[in-house]
Write a protein that holds these residues in place. Structure first.
Motif, PDB file in Angstrom:
ATOM      1  N   THR A  31     -33.793  47.307  95.298  1.00 41.49           N
ATOM      2  CA  THR A  31     -33.753  45.837  95.414  1.00 41.49           C
ATOM      3  C   THR A  31     -35.086  45.164  95.258  1.00 41.49           C
ATOM      4  O   THR A  31     -34.883  44.053  95.218  1.00 41.49           O
ATOM      5  CB  THR A  31     -33.106  45.650  96.859  1.00 41.49           C
ATOM      6  OG1 THR A  31     -34.128  45.923  97.772  1.00 41.49           O
ATOM      7  CG2 THR A  31     -31.785  46.200  97.079  1.00 41.49           C
ATOM      8  N   HIS A  34     -37.033  41.344  97.435  1.00 43.21           N
ATOM      9  CA  HIS A  34     -35.626  39.966  97.753  1.00 43.21           C
ATOM     10  C   HIS A  34     -34.406  40.631  97.282  1.00 43.21           C
ATOM     11  O   HIS A  34     -33.967  40.295  96.219  1.00 43.21           O
ATOM     12  CB  HIS A  34     -36.292  38.802  96.852  1.00 43.21           C
ATOM     13  CG  HIS A  34     -37.502  38.417  97.085  1.00 43.21           C
ATOM     14  ND1 HIS A  34     -37.890  37.755  98.117  1.00 43.21           N
ATOM     15  CD2 HIS A  34     -38.755  38.501  96.499  1.00 43.21           C
ATOM     16  CE1 HIS A  34     -39.247  37.344  98.491  1.00 43.21           C
ATOM     17  NE2 HIS A  34     -39.679  37.907  97.167  1.00 43.21           N
ATOM     18  N   GLY A  36     -31.134  40.817  96.149  1.00 39.07           N
ATOM     19  CA  GLY A  36     -30.077  39.775  95.769  1.00 39.07           C
ATOM     20  C   GLY A  36     -30.809  38.873  94.986  1.00 39.07           C
ATOM     21  O   GLY A  36     -30.095  37.799  94.515  1.00 39.07           O
ATOM     22  N   THR A  40     -30.039  34.230  96.422  1.00 37.10           N
ATOM     23  CA  THR A  40     -29.651  34.415  97.911  1.00 37.10           C
ATOM     24  C   THR A  40     -30.217  33.115  98.571  1.00 37.10           C
ATOM     25  O   THR A  40     -29.707  32.985  99.668  1.00 37.10           O
ATOM     26  CB  THR A  40     -30.198  35.612  98.348  1.00 37.10           C
ATOM     27  OG1 THR A  40     -31.587  35.674  98.367  1.00 37.10           O
ATOM     28  CG2 THR A  40     -29.661  36.843  97.707  1.00 37.10           C
ATOM     29  N   THR A  41     -30.916  32.593  98.094  1.00 34.77           N
ATOM     30  CA  THR A  41     -31.728  31.159  98.755  1.00 34.77           C
ATOM     31  C   THR A  41     -30.973  29.932  98.086  1.00 34.77           C
ATOM     32  O   THR A  41     -31.337  28.763  98.699  1.00 34.77           O
ATOM     33  CB  THR A  41     -33.406  31.064  98.599  1.00 34.77           C
ATOM     34  OG1 THR A  41     -33.674  31.004  96.947  1.00 34.77           O
ATOM     35  CG2 THR A  41     -33.849  32.496  99.136  1.00 34.77           C
ATOM     36  N   TYR A  58     -25.947  33.257  98.394  1.00 32.83           N
ATOM     37  CA  TYR A  58     -26.010  34.552  99.183  1.00 32.83           C
ATOM     38  C   TYR A  58     -24.513  35.098  99.086  1.00 32.83           C
ATOM     39  O   TYR A  58     -24.589  36.268  98.715  1.00 32.83           O
ATOM     40  CB  TYR A  58     -26.315  34.135 100.642  1.00 32.83           C
ATOM     41  CG  TYR A  58     -26.224  35.548 101.457  1.00 32.83           C
ATOM     42  CD1 TYR A  58     -27.157  36.197 101.439  1.00 32.83           C
ATOM     43  CD2 TYR A  58     -25.168  35.964 102.092  1.00 32.83           C
ATOM     44  CE1 TYR A  58     -27.374  37.333 102.102  1.00 32.83           C
ATOM     45  CE2 TYR A  58     -25.060  36.849 103.204  1.00 32.83           C
ATOM     46  CZ  TYR A  58     -26.192  37.936 103.075  1.00 32.83           C
ATOM     47  OH  TYR A  58     -26.289  39.002 103.558  1.00 32.83           O
ATOM     48  N   GLU A  59     -23.287  34.337  98.899  1.00 32.02           N
ATOM     49  CA  GLU A  59     -22.149  35.126  98.974  1.00 32.02           C
ATOM     50  C   GLU A  59     -21.933  35.529  97.566  1.00 32.02           C
ATOM     51  O   GLU A  59     -21.278  36.685  97.425  1.00 32.02           O
ATOM     52  CB  GLU A  59     -21.075  33.831  99.212  1.00 32.02           C
ATOM     53  CG  GLU A  59     -19.861  34.216  99.191  1.00 32.02           C
ATOM     54  CD  GLU A  59     -18.641  33.138  99.252  1.00 32.02           C
ATOM     55  OE1 GLU A  59     -17.364  33.594  98.805  1.00 32.02           O
ATOM     56  OE2 GLU A  59     -18.795  32.138  99.545  1.00 32.02           O
ATOM     57  N   MET A  61     -23.981  36.810  95.634  1.00 27.26           N
ATOM     58  CA  MET A  61     -24.985  38.064  95.584  1.00 27.26           C
ATOM     59  C   MET A  61     -24.205  39.206  96.233  1.00 27.26           C
ATOM     60  O   MET A  61     -24.218  40.346  95.762  1.00 27.26           O
ATOM     61  CB  MET A  61     -26.371  37.848  95.851  1.00 27.26           C
ATOM     62  CG  MET A  61     -27.017  36.880  94.783  1.00 27.26           C
ATOM     63  SD  MET A  61     -26.428  37.219  93.072  1.00 27.26           S
ATOM     64  CE  MET A  61     -27.379  38.805  92.664  1.00 27.26           C
ATOM     65  N   THR A  62     -23.642  38.840  97.461  1.00 23.46           N
ATOM     66  CA  THR A  62     -23.184  39.854  98.192  1.00 23.46           C
ATOM     67  C   THR A  62     -21.772  40.300  97.672  1.00 23.46           C
ATOM     68  O   THR A  62     -21.658  41.462  97.420  1.00 23.46           O
ATOM     69  CB  THR A  62     -22.642  39.147  99.619  1.00 23.46           C
ATOM     70  OG1 THR A  62     -24.002  38.897 100.291  1.00 23.46           O
ATOM     71  CG2 THR A  62     -22.031  40.156 100.504  1.00 23.46           C
ATOM     72  N   GLN A  65     -22.554  42.742  94.628  1.00 23.96           N
ATOM     73  CA  GLN A  65     -23.176  43.944  95.217  1.00 23.96           C
ATOM     74  C   GLN A  65     -22.151  44.810  95.585  1.00 23.96           C
ATOM     75  O   GLN A  65     -21.995  45.986  95.149  1.00 23.96           O
ATOM     76  CB  GLN A  65     -24.086  43.913  96.299  1.00 23.96           C
ATOM     77  CG  GLN A  65     -24.396  45.162  96.740  1.00 23.96           C
ATOM     78  CD  GLN A  65     -25.681  45.178  97.879  1.00 23.96           C
ATOM     79  OE1 GLN A  65     -26.208  44.177  97.809  1.00 23.96           O
ATOM     80  NE2 GLN A  65     -25.772  46.085  98.913  1.00 23.96           N
TER      81      GLN A  65
END
Length: 134
Positions: A31, A34, A36, A40-41, A58-59, A61-62, A65
């Motif tokens: 990773t 940072h 994601g 993510t920001t 953020y959602e 990138m989650t 993953q």
């Protein structure tokens, strides 16, 4: 020894993880600092395919993953300190530990570049806010 090591966990890194995992290569995703990546920001990503109303960075990138992990990608928090490309298998140093890999995918993405203005340092967070809207 890892078959595939992916340096970076932003969109490019996790997309590479998804495809290599689907090929049964069990990639290791590192990773960096940072997880994601910069997305993510971001509050709303409006130009990513499949999300006509936009999606929280953020959602997104989650979800990327989780999808890569579903097919066998291993995501590990770690910072690459050195890479030796002069021999095969390739050698990496990750948080002081040696890692070897048959293949390395570098997907380190972007980072913010600060202007280094004295006024920003004095203003702290307020300066950051002001610089975004100048």
């Amino acid at each position: 020894m890892e078959k595939v090591v992916i340096i970076g966990s932003g969109c490019a890194g996790l997309t590479a993880a998804l495809y290599t995992a689907r090929a049964n290569l069990r990639p290791l995703v590192l990773t960096g600092r940072h997880p994601g990546g910069l997305l993510t920001t971001t509050t709303v990503v409006e130009n990513y395919p499949g999300f006509p109303e936009g999606v929280d960075g953020y959602e997104l990138m989650t979800r990327l993953q989780k999808q890569a992990e579903r097919f066998g990608a291993q995501v590990k928090f770690g910072t690459v300190e050195a890479v030796d490309l002069s021999r095969q298998p390739f050698g990496l140093t990750v948080d002081g530990e040696p890692v070897t890999a048959e293949t390395i995918i570098i997907a380190t993405g972007a980072s913010h570049r600060h202007l280094g203005l004295e006024s920003r340092a004095q203003a702290g967070e307020q300066g950051r806010h002001l610089l975004r809207h100048v």
